[in-house]
Scaffold this active site. Structure first.
Site, PDB file in Angstrom:
ATOM      1  CD  GLU A 195     -10.694   4.834   1.381  1.00 55.20           C
ATOM      2  OE1 GLU A 195     -10.450   6.019   1.050  1.00 55.20           O
ATOM      3  OE2 GLU A 195     -10.087   3.866   0.896  1.00 55.20           O
ATOM      4  CE  LYS A 207      -4.457  -1.505   1.667  1.00 52.95           C
ATOM      5  NZ  LYS A 207      -4.291  -2.959   1.968  1.00 52.95           N
ATOM      6  CB  SER A 254      -0.321  -8.279  -1.065  1.00 59.47           C
ATOM      7  OG  SER A 254      -1.111  -9.092  -0.213  1.00 59.47           O
TER       8      SER A 254
HETATM    9  C1  LIG Z   1      -5.147  -3.942   1.637  1.00 57.34           C
HETATM   10  C2  LIG Z   1      -4.448  -5.197   1.349  1.00 57.34           C
HETATM   11  C3  LIG Z   1      -4.832  -6.039   0.286  1.00 57.34           C
HETATM   12  C4  LIG Z   1      -6.049  -5.775  -0.557  1.00 57.34           C
HETATM   13  O1  LIG Z   1      -5.994  -4.615  -1.320  1.00 57.34           O
HETATM   14  P1  LIG Z   1      -5.765  -4.634  -2.878  1.00 57.34           P
HETATM   15  O2  LIG Z   1      -6.027  -3.233  -3.269  1.00 57.34           O
HETATM   16  O3  LIG Z   1      -6.711  -5.608  -3.486  1.00 57.34           O
HETATM   17  O4  LIG Z   1      -4.351  -5.032  -3.123  1.00 57.34           O
HETATM   18  C5  LIG Z   1      -4.087  -7.161   0.031  1.00 57.34           C
HETATM   19  N1  LIG Z   1      -3.019  -7.490   0.791  1.00 57.34           N
HETATM   20  C6  LIG Z   1      -2.627  -6.731   1.826  1.00 57.34           C
HETATM   21  C7  LIG Z   1      -1.439  -7.154   2.623  1.00 57.34           C
HETATM   22  C8  LIG Z   1      -3.311  -5.559   2.143  1.00 57.34           C
HETATM   23  O5  LIG Z   1      -2.914  -4.809   3.170  1.00 57.34           O
END
Ligand SMILES: *Cc1c(COP(=O)(O)O)cnc(C)c1O
Length: 394
Positions: free
Chosen positions: A112, A90, A378
């Site tokens: 948000e 993010k 992610s």
């Molecule tokens: C917020 C988040 C997501 C989901 O958000 P996307 O916009 O779909 O990437 C996925 N993995 C992690 C670790 C997150 O913090």
């Protein structure tokens, strides 16, 4: 040639666009007329790249996971977004947007947040850039995500608990939009995923596209070719997935697999599998699939993973699914938990619950031994340890 990227009017096929109240029309127009010029300027690129390198710690490694590869019968690489500063992808987006906000002369940042991850990433860059930061968060989430609330406050942000509706992400987003309507001139709204009115989905995808830009270079070094056979990512709103596929989206040699949150199962009603269950609607200013009831009211989604618990889906992914460019799999809570334990034991990496959904898709797929697969981790699992422990899998 058919393109899966955004068109001139802000659409991906029939998905996307900008459905905003009259009062925000000017703000969205201003952003639309500014973002490309800024993102493509040498001055922006230089500052963005430098912060990604020295502050976030990019490039993130592309790691050949030997034991996971053996288990699934392919060459499995993990793109390690979990190693970024603040623990997920993010931050790539919030850094990019705050640099844009500064160049647009905005003084006040609003955001948000649901689980608080995007709120923390926004509060972080506001501290870095010495800008005022206001984060809207549903009251239910404020109570559930106490640590992230404390982090945001420590970073200097004001967290406003939202008490309308179910007091979750959807309500926090409505409140942020309301704030933007009241302060259109000096306020910049940092959206955390590939959602919202055009140009947000395209802007966030471009800022996250550093992920696939790096994958290209890293695969070239490791495999002597710049493309994998498959890319796998989880989708909430879709930003880490958009970043992972961005530079391959029109390359049909590369298979795209998206994992959405099945929750307790798509037939149980307790799910966030928007692509499989959603119907066309409008959410947060974009036309896309939405989980809704027969009257068109948005329904509260459910997933064990707070980051995937969103009743809409980025228009870019809705279109990939509708055109069958991407394969979409629903991964349930228990499958994700199991996959998180598996990665931890096989590779010594504790993934975020969201990322565990991408890993949970592996059991539903068949690979050839020579297939090169890149799966994006992610985020890291520190925030999810209590949930993992409550399952206590041996
Ligand atoms: C917020 C988040 C997501 C989901 O958000 P996307 O916009 O779909 O990437 C996925 N993995 C992690 C670790 C997150 O913090």
């Amino acid at each position: 040639m058919k393109s899966f990227l955004v068109d001139q009017d802000g659409y991906y096929g029939e998905f996307g666009g900008a459905y905003v109240p009259e009062i925000l029309h000017k703000c969205v127009e201003e952003l639309k007329n500014t973002y490309l010029e800024v993102l493509e300027s040498e001055d922006f690129k230089k500052e963005f790249d430098q912060l990604l390198r020295d502050y976030v710690g990019r490039p993130s490694p592309l790691y050949l996971a030997r034991r996971l590869s053996e288990k699934y019968g392919c060459k499995m690489y993990l793109k390690r977004e979990d190693l970024n500063h603040t623990g997920a992808h993010k931050i790539n987006n919030t850094i990019g947007q705050i640099l844009l906000a500064r160049r647009m002369g905005k003084k006040r940042i609003i955001a948000e947040t649901g689980a608080g991850q995007h709120g923390v990433a926004t509060a972080t860059v506001c501290a870095l850039m010495d800008m005022e930061c206001i984060v809207y968060m549903g009251k239910t989430d404020v109570e559930r995500q106490h640590i992230n609330v404390e982090k945001m406050k420590m970073l200097g942000a004001t967290v406003i608990p939202v008490t309308s509706g179910n007091m979750t992400l959807k309500d926090a987003t409505n409140e942020a939009i309301r704030d933007w309507c009241c302060h259109p001139a000096d306020t910049y709204y940092i959206i955390g995923s590939t959602v919202g009115p055009h140009p947000y989905p395209d802007m966030v995808a471009r800022l996250q596209s550093v992920i696939s830009e790096e994958i290209k270079k890293q695969l070239m070094e490791k495999e002597g070719r710049d493309h994998p056979d498959y890319l796998i990512a989880c989708v909430g709103g879709g930003s880490n997935a958009a970043g992972t596929i961005y530079h391959y989206i029109n390359d049909e040699r590369v298979g795209i697999i998206l994992a959405e949150a099945g929750g307790k199962g798509i037939e149980t009603g307790m799910t966030a599998a928007t692509i499989q269950l959603g119907k066309m609607g409008i959410i947060h200013g974009a036309r896309t699939y939405v989980i809704q009831n027969e009257d068109g009211q948005i329904e509260e989604p459910y997933s064990i993973s707070a980051g995937l618990d969103y009743p809409g889906i980025g228009p870019i992914h809705a279109n990939l699914a509708a055109q069958r460019r991407a394969t979409v799999l629903a991964v349930n809570d228990d499958e994700a938990i199991h996959a998180a334990y598996e990665l931890t034991k096989l590779e010594g990496i504790i993934p975020a619950l969201e990322s565990a959904h991408a890993l949970g898709a592996l059991k539903k797929l068949k690979f050839k031994p020579e297939d090169v697969v890149v799966l994006t981790v992610s985020g890291r699992g520190d925030k999810d340890i209590e949930t993992y422990l409550s399952f206590n899998e041996k």
